[in-house]
Design an enzyme around this catalytic site. Sequence first.
Site, mmCIF file in Angstrom:
data_model
loop_
_atom_site.group_PDB
_atom_site.id
_atom_site.type_symbol
_atom_site.label_atom_id
_atom_site.label_comp_id
_atom_site.label_asym_id
_atom_site.label_seq_id
_atom_site.Cartn_x
_atom_site.Cartn_y
_atom_site.Cartn_z
ATOM 1 N N TYR A 12 1.043 -1.303 0.060
ATOM 2 C CA TYR A 12 0.093 0.018 0.041
ATOM 3 C C TYR A 12 0.897 1.128 -0.012
ATOM 4 O O TYR A 12 0.678 2.160 0.837
ATOM 5 C CB TYR A 12 -0.971 -0.010 1.165
ATOM 6 C CG TYR A 12 -2.322 0.705 0.705
ATOM 7 C CD1 TYR A 12 -3.334 0.259 -0.056
ATOM 8 C CD2 TYR A 12 -2.685 1.840 1.689
ATOM 9 C CE1 TYR A 12 -4.403 1.032 -0.209
ATOM 10 C CE2 TYR A 12 -3.790 2.694 1.465
ATOM 11 C CZ TYR A 12 -4.717 2.268 0.490
ATOM 12 O OH TYR A 12 -5.698 2.758 0.244
ATOM 13 N N GLN A 15 2.092 3.200 -5.674
ATOM 14 C CA GLN A 15 1.465 2.504 -6.755
ATOM 15 C C GLN A 15 0.134 1.508 -6.095
ATOM 16 O O GLN A 15 -0.821 1.648 -6.496
ATOM 17 C CB GLN A 15 2.361 1.538 -7.315
ATOM 18 C CG GLN A 15 3.063 2.066 -8.634
ATOM 19 C CD GLN A 15 2.216 2.630 -9.718
ATOM 20 O OE1 GLN A 15 1.177 2.225 -9.827
ATOM 21 N NE2 GLN A 15 2.884 3.478 -10.601
ATOM 22 N N SER A 38 2.760 -4.037 9.441
ATOM 23 C CA SER A 38 2.807 -2.884 8.501
ATOM 24 C C SER A 38 1.943 -1.642 9.210
ATOM 25 O O SER A 38 1.159 -1.824 9.798
ATOM 26 C CB SER A 38 2.266 -3.334 7.182
ATOM 27 O OG SER A 38 1.731 -2.224 6.362
ATOM 28 N N ASP A 70 10.737 -4.134 -5.271
ATOM 29 C CA ASP A 70 11.232 -5.164 -6.113
ATOM 30 C C ASP A 70 12.072 -6.217 -5.068
ATOM 31 O O ASP A 70 12.002 -7.442 -5.342
ATOM 32 C CB ASP A 70 11.993 -4.653 -7.211
ATOM 33 C CG ASP A 70 11.462 -3.937 -8.333
ATOM 34 O OD1 ASP A 70 10.140 -4.438 -8.564
ATOM 35 O OD2 ASP A 70 11.821 -3.225 -9.298
ATOM 36 N N HIS A 95 6.388 -4.105 -12.507
ATOM 37 C CA HIS A 95 7.623 -4.379 -13.407
ATOM 38 C C HIS A 95 8.318 -5.569 -13.261
ATOM 39 O O HIS A 95 8.074 -6.241 -12.545
ATOM 40 C CB HIS A 95 8.457 -3.100 -12.013
ATOM 41 C CG HIS A 95 10.175 -3.111 -12.674
ATOM 42 N ND1 HIS A 95 10.327 -3.017 -13.839
ATOM 43 C CD2 HIS A 95 11.303 -3.015 -11.906
ATOM 44 C CE1 HIS A 95 11.584 -2.658 -14.075
ATOM 45 N NE2 HIS A 95 12.120 -2.660 -12.899
ATOM 46 N N GLU A 182 16.015 4.999 -16.321
ATOM 47 C CA GLU A 182 16.150 5.413 -14.908
ATOM 48 C C GLU A 182 17.621 5.658 -14.903
ATOM 49 O O GLU A 182 17.994 6.851 -14.304
ATOM 50 C CB GLU A 182 15.821 4.227 -13.926
ATOM 51 C CG GLU A 182 14.373 4.162 -13.595
ATOM 52 C CD GLU A 182 14.314 2.575 -12.978
ATOM 53 O OE1 GLU A 182 13.010 2.513 -12.440
ATOM 54 O OE2 GLU A 182 15.244 2.182 -12.235
ATOM 55 N N GLU A 218 14.361 25.406 -12.805
ATOM 56 C CA GLU A 218 13.900 25.582 -14.429
ATOM 57 C C GLU A 218 13.565 24.356 -15.072
ATOM 58 O O GLU A 218 12.961 24.155 -16.134
ATOM 59 C CB GLU A 218 14.527 26.609 -15.140
ATOM 60 C CG GLU A 218 14.457 28.091 -14.550
ATOM 61 C CD GLU A 218 14.379 29.249 -15.689
ATOM 62 O OE1 GLU A 218 13.875 28.721 -16.670
ATOM 63 O OE2 GLU A 218 15.035 30.163 -15.272
ATOM 64 N N SER A 239 13.251 30.911 -27.111
ATOM 65 C CA SER A 239 13.865 31.920 -27.526
ATOM 66 C C SER A 239 14.829 31.596 -28.612
ATOM 67 O O SER A 239 15.283 30.258 -28.831
ATOM 68 C CB SER A 239 14.634 32.830 -26.897
ATOM 69 O OG SER A 239 15.838 32.069 -26.284
#
Length: 332
Positions: A12, A15, A38, A70, A95, A182, A218, A239
Amino acid sequence: MNGLGRIGVVGYGSQGRAQALNLRDGGFEPEIGLRHGSAHWDTVRRDGLRPVAIDALAEHADLIVFLIPDQEQPVVYATEIATRLQSGSALIFAHGFNIHYQTILPRPDLDVILVAPLAVGAKVRERFVDRLGIPALIACAQDASGQGLTRARSYAEAMGAIPECIFESSFAEETETDLFAEQAILCGGLTHLILAGFETLIQAGYRPEIAYFSCLEEVKYMADLIQARGIAGMREMISTTAEYGDYTRGPRVIGRASREAMQGLLREIQNGAFARELDQELRTGGAHLKAMRQEATQHPIEKIRAAVTPTQNPEVSASRPHRPAKRRGRRA
């Protein structure tokens, strides 16, 4: 019955919570598999969902959606799931790492499915709430039921994927491209590019605050612009000076040496060298990883960030509306 049967979401975190809430709001009744002790038991109840011990969940779920980290999956699968799943049930991964590198070897009477959302958990939930959805990859490594890909597609749609943006892939393709992105771009490439730029300006005598805003602050605005318009569209919005510098100076930074390094990273992912190195690091306590984490938190860019953005909280900042990209020069 909902067509998918009894759904158990194991974990939990980012994801796990996002997918479980999407399932709940879509009319499904997922149960949440948690390890004993948990911290998420109360959170699951507050969200209107039912928490269940993983071993108990495995005994009656038709689909187990495996969404714990994982590195924790192999032990949890071996000790709490492997012997308890009913024949014909499905294991769903977000995954492909543990299946591709064979650190989990599921029983042959199970479907082994990949449903990989192409978004972080917060975005999976946000896009579902906004009725937009996200793209996803699906694959089937083991099709005991003969309905593996059908199950994968059905689950992908249920958890919030856009039907026309569900792409069939493979565990190998998803794993290798994800790790490469990654390491070379999204995490390793981007963070080290930012740090190198920041350090270059500092060494040249520029003020740290200016270096921070130029090289880090930025980045998000440009990423938003690229995501919204593509690279060509981004170039139409900046620009002429920035555009010319992009074309002529960018290849000097990401030149032959960078491309050769990327090829080396990809080879290590494909041949399993990275997975073996990571496994060895974690098995021996992760001392090197912990040292790198500690060193990273002490970098001057983190101190400058704290000084120039003292009120920012990562969770709050992530939820704020995006600032529009700046329009400059001839296109202003």
